[in-house]
Design a protein around this motif. Structure first.
Motif, PDB file in Angstrom:
ATOM      1  N   ALA A  72       5.844  10.491  11.006  1.00 48.96           N
ATOM      2  CA  ALA A  72       5.617   9.048  11.051  1.00 48.96           C
ATOM      3  C   ALA A  72       4.125   8.747  11.177  1.00 48.96           C
ATOM      4  CB  ALA A  72       6.396   8.444  12.216  1.00 48.96           C
ATOM      5  N   GLY A  73       3.787   7.498  10.903  1.00 50.10           N
ATOM      6  CA  GLY A  73       2.399   7.072  11.051  1.00 50.10           C
ATOM      7  C   GLY A  73       1.582   7.161   9.785  1.00 50.10           C
ATOM      8  N   ASN A  74       2.198   7.549   8.671  1.00 47.38           N
ATOM      9  CA  ASN A  74       1.465   7.682   7.407  1.00 47.38           C
ATOM     10  C   ASN A  74       1.811   6.580   6.407  1.00 47.38           C
ATOM     11  OD1 ASN A  74       0.071  10.098   8.069  1.00 47.38           O
ATOM     12  ND2 ASN A  74       1.947  11.276   7.680  1.00 47.38           N
ATOM     13  N   THR A  75       2.455   5.510   6.884  1.00 46.73           N
ATOM     14  CA  THR A  75       2.899   4.457   5.961  1.00 46.73           C
ATOM     15  C   THR A  75       1.740   3.855   5.176  1.00 46.73           C
ATOM     16  OG1 THR A  75       4.792   3.894   7.367  1.00 46.73           O
ATOM     17  CG2 THR A  75       4.053   2.225   5.802  1.00 46.73           C
ATOM     18  N   GLY A  76       0.658   3.517   5.857  1.00 46.18           N
ATOM     19  CA  GLY A  76      -0.492   2.937   5.172  1.00 46.18           C
ATOM     20  C   GLY A  76      -1.064   3.868   4.116  1.00 46.18           C
ATOM     21  N   LYS A  77      -1.127   5.148   4.442  1.00 48.79           N
ATOM     22  CA  LYS A  77      -1.646   6.144   3.494  1.00 48.79           C
ATOM     23  C   LYS A  77      -0.759   6.218   2.260  1.00 48.79           C
ATOM     24  CE  LYS A  77      -2.296  11.157   3.145  1.00 48.79           C
ATOM     25  NZ  LYS A  77      -2.203  12.441   3.888  1.00 48.79           N
ATOM     26  N   TRP A  78       0.570   6.265   2.485  1.00 48.33           N
ATOM     27  CA  TRP A  78       1.487   6.385   1.353  1.00 48.33           C
ATOM     28  C   TRP A  78       1.475   5.129   0.482  1.00 48.33           C
ATOM     29  CZ3 TRP A  78       5.822   8.369   5.102  1.00 48.33           C
ATOM     30  CH2 TRP A  78       5.547   9.689   5.444  1.00 48.33           C
ATOM     31  N   VAL A  79       1.384   3.969   1.117  1.00 47.20           N
ATOM     32  CA  VAL A  79       1.295   2.719   0.346  1.00 47.20           C
ATOM     33  C   VAL A  79       0.036   2.710  -0.504  1.00 47.20           C
ATOM     34  CG1 VAL A  79       0.951   0.218   0.528  1.00 47.20           C
ATOM     35  CG2 VAL A  79       2.705   1.341   1.914  1.00 47.20           C
ATOM     36  N   GLY A  80      -1.075   3.145   0.086  1.00 45.33           N
ATOM     37  CA  GLY A  80      -2.326   3.202  -0.669  1.00 45.33           C
ATOM     38  C   GLY A  80      -2.236   4.131  -1.861  1.00 45.33           C
ATOM     39  N   ILE A  81      -1.600   5.303  -1.678  1.00 46.30           N
ATOM     40  CA  ILE A  81      -1.441   6.245  -2.793  1.00 46.30           C
ATOM     41  C   ILE A  81      -0.557   5.644  -3.884  1.00 46.30           C
ATOM     42  CG2 ILE A  81      -0.486   8.482  -3.455  1.00 46.30           C
ATOM     43  CD1 ILE A  81      -1.316   9.530  -0.708  1.00 46.30           C
ATOM     44  N   LEU A  82       0.513   4.978  -3.461  1.00 44.14           N
ATOM     45  CA  LEU A  82       1.405   4.347  -4.440  1.00 44.14           C
ATOM     46  C   LEU A  82       0.681   3.266  -5.240  1.00 44.14           C
ATOM     47  CD1 LEU A  82       4.907   3.924  -2.758  1.00 44.14           C
ATOM     48  CD2 LEU A  82       4.427   4.889  -4.999  1.00 44.14           C
ATOM     49  N   LEU A  83      -0.094   2.444  -4.561  1.00 43.67           N
ATOM     50  CA  LEU A  83      -0.863   1.417  -5.273  1.00 43.67           C
ATOM     51  C   LEU A  83      -1.855   2.056  -6.242  1.00 43.67           C
ATOM     52  CD1 LEU A  83      -1.553  -1.124  -2.368  1.00 43.67           C
ATOM     53  CD2 LEU A  83       0.077  -1.359  -4.259  1.00 43.67           C
TER      54      LEU A  83
END
Length: 643
Positions: free
Chosen positions: A614-625
């Protein structure tokens, strides 16, 4: 060769009485022609001549691998106010010459000069001054005829008309092209029938005339029209050419006698070589001088095509000799000398061409216009988003009823992970339904870019923006059904997080479709490649084979650029991070966590199996964008490079 005026008038009257003919009212002609003339003067776009000198196109023969000449030193000149016909048998090079003259891409080695007012101009300038009506009608099927003309006028660079004047011109064109009765009918989609093929042809021509070009290229403008409609279309085009000093070059196949006589000049091609170029009213005298007089009561166009067509000749040598005789007659003709002299005169005395500069707000005006047009298409064309909404709704019902009311016992952990993978992966896979709609948009863009209306950047941006609300609606509908039926983590935050991941998944999947379809604009090929890519992403996403044991090649080459992997990670963390499960009556826990003493399993234990934290949501969203943006940039680049 010329026809008596009385005979011509009688012929037209007879055609107009045909039960299949269209009557073309002319009460608005003066308005539209005067409006076009005023625009031309306002823009100060002065194009006095279009000349081509020794135009040659050579390709490599697929069978023999030897050079094959498509066009062989073709010369010609058309002045403002003239309409020139290109005629010849199939495969003689008419469309290739049109593409060459209009600045479009022509395969093979090309040579010669294309001159405006005796000068070479850039492709960008040429496209802003010209317009091209293709043989195949490329129209947005869900728009009405009136809307098609309106959007064409709004997209034109040189359009400085007020809304009132634009509507006046549209009304005039609807009447002049016999489209008044069909003005509020859609063009036609694969699901909903629209106007006829002949009416589509007239709409294509009208939509290009309304943009106010100074040069028009028409590829078979009378295709699908009866004799009366063909005559009226060419007659109106000629009137526009005279009134507004337009230069019009049109390929045409076997026109009627009255239609043929409307043209000012004729370029007759056979085997890529010029057999005649000059005034239409001199063609009879020329062919009579070389021993091939045009018989009385015979359509001159049909006669000319017959004598230069060797495709169906029984004696090939005799036909080749006859064609060579016609070619030699043209080489000796004073008309050839006059043509060459006129071209040289233009080169020796070139004239400037004043082209109005584009306004700084043009990009945003075009963007708004494209968004408006796409919005109309998106809610009218069931294929664009309606089919996908229906598909995703059905998928949500199926998923929710198969994974119905999953509980909190450990036996439901695997079904939960399966449901998460199915929901994300198959939502992505079903984006292939967008391919037909995008290919139609791409075809329209290719035509409009070739006519100099706008570039690939504004097209790609409008395509992306118009999809945002529809994909969000799909994500909401799917989630409202599948999420609560499946009994996923029942909190508002978890539900909105699920929607976010699903929305990003759909955006990435549609961007992948746009990227692949931009490179391979063939439905079957795009479908196959998109399906293959989605299958690949499913394999390396981390569910079928966890990242901890995934082969290093697939992991480091594909896993980290797989948008499905980040969606799956985000969804599974969202579900298990703050959830616990019971170990059953015998307290035999499937996953050993710090809650084992309580006969419970912490959701973190499930995440540990996959190696997720957990705690990587922002990172994963950024990679997806970044992946979404990357697909769109690659799609834009493929369109920009393939001009």
């Amino acid at each position: 060769m010329s026809t008596q005026p009385g005979l011509r008038a009688a012929s037209v009257e007879k055609d107009s009485r045909s039960s299949n003919s269209v009557v073309f009212p002319s009460n608005h002609d003066v308005d539209i022609e005067q409006g076009a003339a005023d625009d031309a003067q306002l823009m100060n776009n002065i194009v006095q001549s279009l000349a081509w000198k020794r135009v040659t196109v050579t390709v490599k023969d697929r069978k023999t691998k030897l050079p094959k000449t498509i066009l062989d030193c073709v010369d010609g000149i058309v002045e403002a106010g003239e309409v020139c016909a290109l005629m010849g048998p199939s495969g003689c090079g008419k469309t290739t010459l049109l593409n060459m003259l209009s600045g479009r891409e022509v395969p093979g080695e090309v040579g010669g000069e294309i001159l405006l007012n005796g000068k070479s101009v850039s492709t960008t300038t040429f496209r802003r001054l010209s317009s091209y009506v293709e043989q195949e009608d490329v129209l947005v099927g869900s728009l009405t005829v009136r809307e098609t003309l309106s959007f064409a006028a709004r997209l034109a660079h040189t359009n400085k008309l007020t809304k009132r004047d634009r509507m006046r011109r549209i009304e005039g064109l609807l009447d002049s092209f016999g489209l008044r009765g069909q003005s509020d009918h859609i063009i036609g989609t694969p699901i909903k029938k629209g106007i006829s093929g002949g009416q589509k042809r007239r709409t294509s021509v009208a939509s290009q005339l309304i943009t106010g070009p100074k040069i028009m290229f028409l590829d078979e403008p009378t295709s699908g029209l009866d004799s009366a409609a063909s005559y009226e279309v060419i007659s109106f085009i000629k009137t526009m050419a005279k009134r507004c000093n337009l230069i019009i070059v049109a390929s045409i196949h076997q026109p009627s006698t009255t239609t043929f006589e409307l043209f000012d000049k004729l370029l007759l091609l056979s085997g890529g070589q010029t057999q005649y170029f000059g005034p239409v009213d001199h063609v009879g005298a020329h062919f009579e001088s070389i021993g091939h007089p045009i018989p009385l009561r015979i359509n001159p166009a049909e006669f000319l095509l017959d004598i230069i067509n060797t495709d169906f000749a029984i004696d090939d040598q005799t036909s080749r000799d006859k064609l060579q005789q016609i070619r030699d007659g043209w080489i000796r003709s004073p008309l050839l000398t006059q043509t060459e002299g006129a071209i040289e005169q233009c080169i020796q005395h070139p004239k400037e061409i004043m082209v109005p500069a584009l306004s700084s707000s043009n990009f945003f005006q075009i963007l708004i216009t494209l968004l408006h047009r796409s919005f109309i298409k998106s809610y009218r064309d069931f294929i664009a988003y309606g089919v996908r909404i229906a598909m995703y709704t059905g998928l949500a019902i199926m998923m929710g009823t198969v994974w119905l009311r999953l509980g909190t016992d450990q036996k439901y952990i695997v079904p939960f992970t399966n449901a998460i993978f199915f929901g994300s992966a198959f939502m992505s896979f079903m984006a292939v339904a967008y391919i037909p709609s995008f290919l139609e948009d791409r075809s329209t863009f290719i035509k409009e870019r070739a006519n100099g209306l706008y570039g690939s950047a504004v097209f790609m941006l409008s395509n992306f923006l118009i999809g945002l609300p529809y994909l969000f609606l799909i994500a909401i509908i799917f989630s409202c059904i599948a999420y609560w039926l499946g009994n996923f983590r029942p909190t508002g935050t978890a539900f909105m997080t699920w929607i976010m991941w699903l929305y990003l998944d759909l955006l990435a999947a549609e961007s992948l479709v746009v990227f692949i379809s931009s490179i391979f604009p063939i439905f079957v090929v795009s479908l196959a490649l998109t399906a293959f890519a989605n299958g690949l992403w499913m394999c390396v996403a981390g569910f079928l084979v966890t990242p901890e044991i995934l082969n290093v090649f697939w992991k480091y080459v594909f896993h980290y650029i797989d948008y499905q992997s980040y969606v799956f990670q985000g969804m599974i963390v969202n579900e298990f991070e703050q959830r616990t499960f019971t170990c059953g009556a015998d307290c035999n826990c499937m996953y050993q966590t710090d809650l084992a003493s309580e006969c419970r399993i912490s959701g973190q234990g499930v995440l540990n199996v996959y190696g997720y934290h957990a705690g990587n949501t922002g990172k994963w969203v950024g990679i997806l964008l970044g992946i979404i943006l990357g697909y769109r940039i690659l799609g834009w680049a493929s369109l920009a490079v393939r001009k």
